[in-house]
Design a protein around this motif. Sequence first.
Motif, PDB file in Angstrom:
ATOM      1  N   THR A  14       0.727  -1.248   0.090  1.00 23.09           N
ATOM      2  CA  THR A  14       0.061  -0.001   0.069  1.00 23.09           C
ATOM      3  C   THR A  14       0.716   1.138   0.228  1.00 23.09           C
ATOM      4  OG1 THR A  14      -0.102   0.064   2.358  1.00 23.09           O
ATOM      5  CG2 THR A  14      -2.099  -1.099   1.373  1.00 23.09           C
ATOM      6  N   HIS A  15       0.169   2.225  -0.545  1.00 18.58           N
ATOM      7  CA  HIS A  15       0.991   3.790  -0.645  1.00 18.58           C
ATOM      8  C   HIS A  15       1.587   3.897   0.849  1.00 18.58           C
ATOM      9  CE1 HIS A  15       0.127   3.837  -4.918  1.00 18.58           C
ATOM     10  NE2 HIS A  15      -1.260   3.557  -4.810  1.00 18.58           N
ATOM     11  N   GLN A  16       0.602   3.866   1.711  1.00 20.96           N
ATOM     12  CA  GLN A  16       0.784   4.461   3.032  1.00 20.96           C
ATOM     13  C   GLN A  16       2.095   3.606   3.659  1.00 20.96           C
ATOM     14  OE1 GLN A  16      -1.984   3.108   2.033  1.00 20.96           O
ATOM     15  NE2 GLN A  16      -3.878   4.443   2.496  1.00 20.96           N
ATOM     16  N   THR A  17       2.410   2.324   3.260  1.00 24.45           N
ATOM     17  CA  THR A  17       3.545   1.617   3.889  1.00 24.45           C
ATOM     18  C   THR A  17       4.705   1.617   3.046  1.00 24.45           C
ATOM     19  OG1 THR A  17       2.360  -0.372   3.287  1.00 24.45           O
ATOM     20  CG2 THR A  17       2.079   0.514   5.572  1.00 24.45           C
ATOM     21  N   PHE A  18       4.471   1.925   1.816  1.00 25.53           N
ATOM     22  CA  PHE A  18       5.442   1.856   0.875  1.00 25.53           C
ATOM     23  C   PHE A  18       7.068   2.207   1.249  1.00 25.53           C
ATOM     24  CE2 PHE A  18       7.896   2.410  -3.191  1.00 25.53           C
ATOM     25  CZ  PHE A  18       7.698   1.343  -3.800  1.00 25.53           C
ATOM     26  N   ALA A  19       6.993   3.470   1.794  1.00 32.89           N
ATOM     27  CA  ALA A  19       8.092   4.099   2.220  1.00 32.89           C
ATOM     28  C   ALA A  19       8.695   3.364   3.362  1.00 32.89           C
ATOM     29  CB  ALA A  19       8.067   5.625   2.450  1.00 32.89           C
ATOM     30  N   ALA A  20       7.923   2.923   4.229  1.00 29.85           N
ATOM     31  CA  ALA A  20       8.532   2.248   5.463  1.00 29.85           C
ATOM     32  C   ALA A  20       9.012   0.926   4.813  1.00 29.85           C
ATOM     33  CB  ALA A  20       7.350   2.008   6.432  1.00 29.85           C
ATOM     34  N   MET A  21       8.460   0.043   3.971  1.00 30.01           N
ATOM     35  CA  MET A  21       8.927  -0.816   3.869  1.00 30.01           C
ATOM     36  C   MET A  21      10.099  -0.690   2.835  1.00 30.01           C
ATOM     37  SD  MET A  21       7.159  -3.452   4.703  1.00 30.01           S
ATOM     38  CE  MET A  21       7.997  -4.613   3.941  1.00 30.01           C
ATOM     39  N   ARG A  22      10.317   0.229   2.022  1.00 28.15           N
ATOM     40  CA  ARG A  22      11.677   0.643   1.352  1.00 28.15           C
ATOM     41  C   ARG A  22      12.802   0.549   2.570  1.00 28.15           C
ATOM     42  NH1 ARG A  22      15.174   3.842  -0.345  1.00 28.15           N
ATOM     43  NH2 ARG A  22      15.731   4.141  -2.805  1.00 28.15           N
ATOM     44  N   SER A  23      12.510   1.288   3.676  1.00 29.61           N
ATOM     45  CA  SER A  23      13.398   1.824   4.434  1.00 29.61           C
ATOM     46  C   SER A  23      13.828   0.504   5.212  1.00 29.61           C
ATOM     47  CB  SER A  23      12.725   2.798   5.596  1.00 29.61           C
ATOM     48  OG  SER A  23      13.783   2.849   6.583  1.00 29.61           O
ATOM     49  N   PRO A  56       4.155   0.201  -5.604  1.00 31.86           N
ATOM     50  CA  PRO A  56       3.098   0.916  -4.811  1.00 31.86           C
ATOM     51  C   PRO A  56       1.717   0.595  -5.357  1.00 31.86           C
ATOM     52  CG  PRO A  56       4.354   2.163  -6.320  1.00 31.86           C
ATOM     53  CD  PRO A  56       5.029   0.823  -6.201  1.00 31.86           C
ATOM     54  N   SER A  57       0.753   0.234  -4.491  1.00 30.29           N
ATOM     55  CA  SER A  57      -0.429  -0.234  -4.785  1.00 30.29           C
ATOM     56  C   SER A  57      -1.521   0.374  -3.780  1.00 30.29           C
ATOM     57  CB  SER A  57      -0.564  -1.701  -4.885  1.00 30.29           C
ATOM     58  OG  SER A  57      -1.825  -2.161  -5.254  1.00 30.29           O
ATOM     59  N   ASP A  58      -2.687   0.257  -4.022  1.00 34.17           N
ATOM     60  CA  ASP A  58      -3.805   0.315  -3.110  1.00 34.17           C
ATOM     61  C   ASP A  58      -4.174  -0.774  -2.234  1.00 34.17           C
ATOM     62  OD1 ASP A  58      -4.476   3.073  -4.165  1.00 34.17           O
ATOM     63  OD2 ASP A  58      -5.894   2.217  -5.636  1.00 34.17           O
ATOM     64  N   LEU A  59      -3.557  -1.881  -2.361  1.00 37.48           N
ATOM     65  CA  LEU A  59      -3.496  -2.941  -1.586  1.00 37.48           C
ATOM     66  C   LEU A  59      -2.441  -3.891  -1.279  1.00 37.48           C
ATOM     67  CD1 LEU A  59      -3.942  -5.867  -3.579  1.00 37.48           C
ATOM     68  CD2 LEU A  59      -5.762  -4.107  -4.115  1.00 37.48           C
ATOM     69  N   PHE A  60      -2.230  -4.602  -0.317  1.00 40.95           N
ATOM     70  CA  PHE A  60      -1.368  -5.770  -0.060  1.00 40.95           C
ATOM     71  C   PHE A  60      -1.526  -6.859  -0.801  1.00 40.95           C
ATOM     72  CE2 PHE A  60      -0.585  -3.378   4.037  1.00 40.95           C
ATOM     73  CZ  PHE A  60       0.789  -3.146   4.012  1.00 40.95           C
TER      74      PHE A  60
END
Length: 163
Positions: A14-23, A56-60
Motif C-alpha cells: 500500500t502507498h501508506q506503507t511503501f516508504a516504510a517497507m523501502r526503508s 506501490p498499490s492500493d492493497l497488499f
Amino acid sequence: MKVEQLGYLIFDITHQTFAAMRSVFADVIGAKVEDQADGSVTVQMDGRPFRVQLRPSDLFRIVAVGWEVKDRQTLDALSERVRAHGLSLQDGRSADLAARAVEALVRFTDLDGFPVELFVDKAFAADPDLSSRFVCGKTDSGNFGMGHLVQIAADRFAATTRH
C-alpha cells in the motif's frame, strides 16, 4: 526434475506503507534498494538484478513467488506436471522476461491461490559487497538463492483420507 531455489518475491504494498517497507530493506536489512521508473523498488542481495520487488498499490498482495529451475528442460517437465494436476499455465511474454531478468518463465496460480512462477535464470555476476553481507544459501553452481518462504496451505491429504 526439481525446483532449485526460491529466486524472487514480488509484492504490491500500500502507498501508506511503501516508504516504510523501502526503508526496512535499505536501512534495517542493508540491501541495495533501487528506485525504478515505474515507481517500484527492487531489492538486491547478490548480483541478481533483484530478489524482492515492491510495487506501490492500493492493497497488499503477493504478485509472484518465483522458483528457479535449472534449465529449460526442467521447466518444461515441471510445466507438464502442473498441467497434469489440472492447473493452467501461462508462458511469460518477452516483457515479463525482461522485467524479471530471466531466460524463460511460466506462471500459474496454485490450489491455495498463490501466484507461482517457475523460471530459468540468466547468468549474473557476483556483487562482492552484497555477498559479503548476505548469505542466502548457495548451490554448487555458486548461485545464491533467496532463502525460505512459509506459505499457509490447505491440508489436502486430510481431506482425501476422511471416511
